[in-house]
Every structure is written in structure tokens, then in C-alpha cells.
Design a protein around this motif. Structure first.
Motif, PDB file in Angstrom:
ATOM      1  N   MET A   1       0.840  -1.194   0.000  1.00  0.00           N
ATOM      2  CA  MET A   1       0.000   0.000   0.000  1.00  0.00           C
ATOM      3  C   MET A   1       0.881   1.252   0.000  1.00  0.00           C
ATOM      4  O   MET A   1       1.856   1.325   0.748  1.00  0.00           O
ATOM      5  CB  MET A   1      -0.914   0.018   1.218  1.00  0.00           C
ATOM      6  CG  MET A   1      -2.020  -1.017   1.182  1.00  0.00           C
ATOM      7  SD  MET A   1      -3.258  -0.566  -0.055  1.00  0.00           S
ATOM      8  CE  MET A   1      -4.462  -1.862   0.219  1.00  0.00           C
ATOM      9  N   ASN A   2       0.508   2.238  -0.807  1.00  0.00           N
ATOM     10  CA  ASN A   2       1.273   3.474  -0.922  1.00  0.00           C
ATOM     11  C   ASN A   2       0.530   4.619  -0.229  1.00  0.00           C
ATOM     12  O   ASN A   2      -0.619   4.907  -0.568  1.00  0.00           O
ATOM     13  CB  ASN A   2       1.493   3.824  -2.394  1.00  0.00           C
ATOM     14  CG  ASN A   2       2.249   2.730  -3.132  1.00  0.00           C
ATOM     15  OD1 ASN A   2       3.140   2.100  -2.574  1.00  0.00           O
ATOM     16  ND2 ASN A   2       1.889   2.510  -4.374  1.00  0.00           N
TER      17      ASN A   2
ATOM     18  N   LEU B   1      -8.125   1.999   5.299  1.00  0.00           N
ATOM     19  CA  LEU B   1      -7.723   1.023   4.278  1.00  0.00           C
ATOM     20  C   LEU B   1      -8.556  -0.255   4.386  1.00  0.00           C
ATOM     21  O   LEU B   1      -8.885  -0.861   3.360  1.00  0.00           O
ATOM     22  CB  LEU B   1      -6.232   0.707   4.419  1.00  0.00           C
ATOM     23  CG  LEU B   1      -5.292   1.863   4.045  1.00  0.00           C
ATOM     24  CD1 LEU B   1      -3.840   1.480   4.354  1.00  0.00           C
ATOM     25  CD2 LEU B   1      -5.441   2.236   2.571  1.00  0.00           C
TER      26      LEU B   1
ATOM     27  N   TYR C   1       4.123   0.037   4.981  1.00  0.00           N
ATOM     28  CA  TYR C   1       3.608   0.857   3.890  1.00  0.00           C
ATOM     29  C   TYR C   1       4.750   1.530   3.125  1.00  0.00           C
ATOM     30  O   TYR C   1       5.791   1.852   3.692  1.00  0.00           O
ATOM     31  CB  TYR C   1       2.669   1.946   4.434  1.00  0.00           C
ATOM     32  CG  TYR C   1       1.463   1.424   5.164  1.00  0.00           C
ATOM     33  CD1 TYR C   1       0.497   0.669   4.508  1.00  0.00           C
ATOM     34  CD2 TYR C   1       1.287   1.671   6.523  1.00  0.00           C
ATOM     35  CE1 TYR C   1      -0.620   0.186   5.175  1.00  0.00           C
ATOM     36  CE2 TYR C   1       0.178   1.186   7.203  1.00  0.00           C
ATOM     37  CZ  TYR C   1      -0.768   0.445   6.531  1.00  0.00           C
ATOM     38  OH  TYR C   1      -1.859  -0.037   7.201  1.00  0.00           O
TER      39      TYR C   1
ATOM     40  N   SER D   1     -11.052  11.530  -7.951  1.00  0.00           N
ATOM     41  CA  SER D   1     -10.725  10.312  -7.215  1.00  0.00           C
ATOM     42  C   SER D   1     -11.497  10.217  -5.910  1.00  0.00           C
ATOM     43  O   SER D   1     -11.830  11.232  -5.292  1.00  0.00           O
ATOM     44  CB  SER D   1      -9.211  10.287  -6.921  1.00  0.00           C
ATOM     45  OG  SER D   1      -8.870   9.208  -6.076  1.00  0.00           O
TER      46      SER D   1
ATOM     47  N   GLN E   1     -11.869   0.606   2.782  1.00  0.00           N
ATOM     48  CA  GLN E   1     -11.732   0.686   1.332  1.00  0.00           C
ATOM     49  C   GLN E   1     -11.610  -0.697   0.715  1.00  0.00           C
ATOM     50  O   GLN E   1     -12.210  -0.990  -0.325  1.00  0.00           O
ATOM     51  CB  GLN E   1     -10.488   1.519   0.974  1.00  0.00           C
ATOM     52  CG  GLN E   1     -10.325   1.816  -0.508  1.00  0.00           C
ATOM     53  CD  GLN E   1     -11.236   2.935  -0.969  1.00  0.00           C
ATOM     54  OE1 GLN E   1     -12.169   3.306  -0.269  1.00  0.00           O
ATOM     55  NE2 GLN E   1     -10.976   3.463  -2.142  1.00  0.00           N
ATOM     56  N   ASN E   2     -10.857  -1.570   1.371  1.00  0.00           N
ATOM     57  CA  ASN E   2     -10.702  -2.935   0.872  1.00  0.00           C
ATOM     58  C   ASN E   2     -12.027  -3.684   0.921  1.00  0.00           C
ATOM     59  O   ASN E   2     -12.359  -4.458   0.016  1.00  0.00           O
ATOM     60  CB  ASN E   2      -9.659  -3.670   1.702  1.00  0.00           C
ATOM     61  CG  ASN E   2      -9.346  -5.052   1.158  1.00  0.00           C
ATOM     62  OD1 ASN E   2      -8.850  -5.205   0.045  1.00  0.00           O
ATOM     63  ND2 ASN E   2      -9.630  -6.073   1.947  1.00  0.00           N
TER      64      ASN E   2
ATOM     65  N   GLU F   1       0.661   5.536  -8.096  1.00  0.00           N
ATOM     66  CA  GLU F   1      -0.566   4.969  -7.536  1.00  0.00           C
ATOM     67  C   GLU F   1      -0.529   5.138  -6.016  1.00  0.00           C
ATOM     68  O   GLU F   1       0.341   4.584  -5.344  1.00  0.00           O
ATOM     69  CB  GLU F   1      -0.702   3.484  -7.888  1.00  0.00           C
ATOM     70  CG  GLU F   1      -1.971   2.851  -7.346  1.00  0.00           C
ATOM     71  CD  GLU F   1      -2.083   1.370  -7.670  1.00  0.00           C
ATOM     72  OE1 GLU F   1      -3.164   0.792  -7.458  1.00  0.00           O
ATOM     73  OE2 GLU F   1      -1.068   0.792  -8.131  1.00  0.00           O
TER      74      GLU F   1
ATOM     75  N   HIS G   1      -2.768   4.944  -2.363  1.00  0.00           N
ATOM     76  CA  HIS G   1      -3.950   4.288  -1.798  1.00  0.00           C
ATOM     77  C   HIS G   1      -4.592   5.084  -0.664  1.00  0.00           C
ATOM     78  O   HIS G   1      -5.744   4.828  -0.310  1.00  0.00           O
ATOM     79  CB  HIS G   1      -3.576   2.892  -1.305  1.00  0.00           C
ATOM     80  CG  HIS G   1      -3.019   2.015  -2.382  1.00  0.00           C
ATOM     81  ND1 HIS G   1      -1.667   1.787  -2.539  1.00  0.00           N
ATOM     82  CD2 HIS G   1      -3.639   1.348  -3.381  1.00  0.00           C
ATOM     83  CE1 HIS G   1      -1.470   0.985  -3.581  1.00  0.00           C
ATOM     84  NE2 HIS G   1      -2.645   0.711  -4.098  1.00  0.00           N
TER      85      HIS G   1
ATOM     86  N   ILE H   1     -10.121   8.332  -3.448  1.00  0.00           N
ATOM     87  CA  ILE H   1      -9.080   7.822  -2.568  1.00  0.00           C
ATOM     88  C   ILE H   1      -9.323   8.306  -1.138  1.00  0.00           C
ATOM     89  O   ILE H   1      -9.712   9.462  -0.924  1.00  0.00           O
ATOM     90  CB  ILE H   1      -7.694   8.274  -3.078  1.00  0.00           C
ATOM     91  CG1 ILE H   1      -6.573   7.708  -2.201  1.00  0.00           C
ATOM     92  CG2 ILE H   1      -7.597   9.800  -3.114  1.00  0.00           C
ATOM     93  CD1 ILE H   1      -5.198   7.991  -2.757  1.00  0.00           C
TER      94      ILE H   1
END
Length: 228
Positions: A1-2, A115, A25, A70, A118-119, A44, A46, A72
Motif C-alpha cells: 500500500m502506498n 484502508l 507501507y 478520485s 476501502q478494501n 498509484e 492508496h 481515494i
């Protein structure tokens, strides 16, 4: 993950970089909103940790531009603790809001919660791709909402709250229950005001008259629901 850290304070970037790297990360850094937008075009990312007060382009302006393209997750940082500042940050499209000074481990916990949520959204499956409520259409597969045929831009958190209430029409959800279902954890950093601001934002976008909502109803002293 970024993860992208956007803050003009070098010390804060350095501390968060260490903590995030220790959690596995990959970390990118920007000193203002303009540099952040450039990085988002090249890499990219996240999740974004976005400071409010910065030179050249502040976090509010950057968040608005990011939300044009986005969904994000964005966690906003600010030294301002007033409720109005928090409401402003969340209203621009941020998913969470943390006031300075903060403990790095608290912020890491919020990063993980965002995260996870989001996942969950990405991998969530349902028997029907669309939910129809009068003139409101919620497409779960495409993560899109239309009202009276017009597309509505919701943040990931806003979409999750609307989807939760629409999938359980007639059921009243307290703000605590909404937080547990949408954020997927029982974080000690929960605030009633966070859920209330997101609900208000949804109403502003989908209701003809947000003061007399057609879809999301308030059950005073209990929570929110969408009628059957």
C-alpha cells in the motif's frame, strides 16, 4: 500500500514516514497541495494524509481538486480544533479529520481503519447491483449514485453510509452503529459529530430540501434510517 503524506512540516513528515514504514507501507511525501497533485498523476496512491495549512495550495483546495477525479481515502490534519473547521474539512470530501498535536499511533490506527474499509468496499459482493428508492439509484458494482437521473458525487464514506441505510430500510441505526459498520472497527477515536457531518453532506447532495429529507430520516434521540 502506498501512502502520501502532504505537510509542509518536515518533522511531522519524518515521524509519520518512520511509523508508516514500520507498518510495511510505502511512503511518498509532498510539501504542499500542488506537489501532492503532481505525485498523484505520477504514482498509484492508496491513502492521503493531508495537512490543512500549507503554502502555495492548502489542504482544503487540494482535497477539492482530488475529489473531482478520485475517491481515494483522505485523512485531514489540522491544528484547528473547532467544530466548524472539522465540518469544513469533512465537507470538502475528507474521510477523517485529526487535530494536531496527535499521537502517531492514533493516526496509524485511523490509516488502517480507512484502508480496511476501502478494501471491504472493493471486495464487497451483493445479489443485486442496484438499489432503487423512488428516484434514488445506488449502483453497488459501479459505486455510483444518481438522483432523478442526475449523477451524485459521494465520497467513499458517504457512499458506505447511504448503502448501509438503503440495504436495511426501516431499521434505525445509531451513530455508534453506523461508525462500527462503515469504519469496520470500534476505534476509541470515534466522534458522534463525524457521522453527523457525513449524513449532512449526503443530504445536501441527494435531497431536494435537506431540512425536510425525503430519504435519510432522523429518529430523534436514536439515529438515522431510510423508510421502507
Amino acid at each position: 500500500m502506498n501512502i502520501l503524506i502532504v505537510d509542509d512540516d518536515q518533522e511531522i513528515r519524518d515521524v509519520l514516514h518512520v511509523y508508516l514504514r514500520n507498518e510495511g507501507y510505502h511512503v511518498a511525501e509532498a510539501v504542499d497541495g500542488l506537489q501532492a497533485l503532481h505525485i498523484l498523476q505520477q504514482e498509484e496512491i492508496h491513502l492521503i494524509i493531508l495537512d490543512v495549512m500549507m503554502p502555495n495550495m492548502d489542504g482544503i483546495a487540494a482535497c477539492l481538486q482530488i475529489r473531482e477525479k478520485s475517491d481515494i481515502p483522505i485523512i485531514m490534519l489540522s491544528a484547528k480544533e473547532e467544530s466548524l473547521d472539522k465540518i469544513t474539512g469533512l465537507s470538502t470530501g475528507a474521510d477523517d479529520y485529526v487535530t494536531k498535536p496527535f499521537h502517531p499511533l492514533e493516526l496509524i490506527a485511523r490509516v488502517k481503519a480507512q484502508l480496511r474499509r476501502q478494501n471491504f468496499l472493493i471486495h464487497q459482493q451483493g445479489s443485486a447491483s442496484e438499489i432503487l428508492i423512488d428516484e434514488l439509484v445506488i449502483n453497488k458494482d459501479q459505486h455510483m449514485v444518481t438522483v432523478r437521473g442526475n449523477p451524485v458525487a459521494l465520497t467513499p464514506i458517504e457512499f458506505s453510509i447511504l448503502e448501509l441505510l438503503s440495504l436495511h430500510r426501516g431499521q434505525v441505526f445509531s451513530v455508534e452503529k453506523i461508525h462500527q459498520c462503515v469504519w469496520k472497527d470500534q476505534t476509541p477515536f470515534f466522534s458522534d459529530n463525524t457521522v453527523m457531518v457525513h449524513v449532512r453532506n449526503i443530504r445536501e447532495k441527494i435531497e431536494i430540501n435537506p431540512r425536510s429529507p425525503q430519504y435519510i430520516k432522523t429518529v430523534w434521540g436514536v439515529g438515522y434510517k431510510i423508510e421502507k
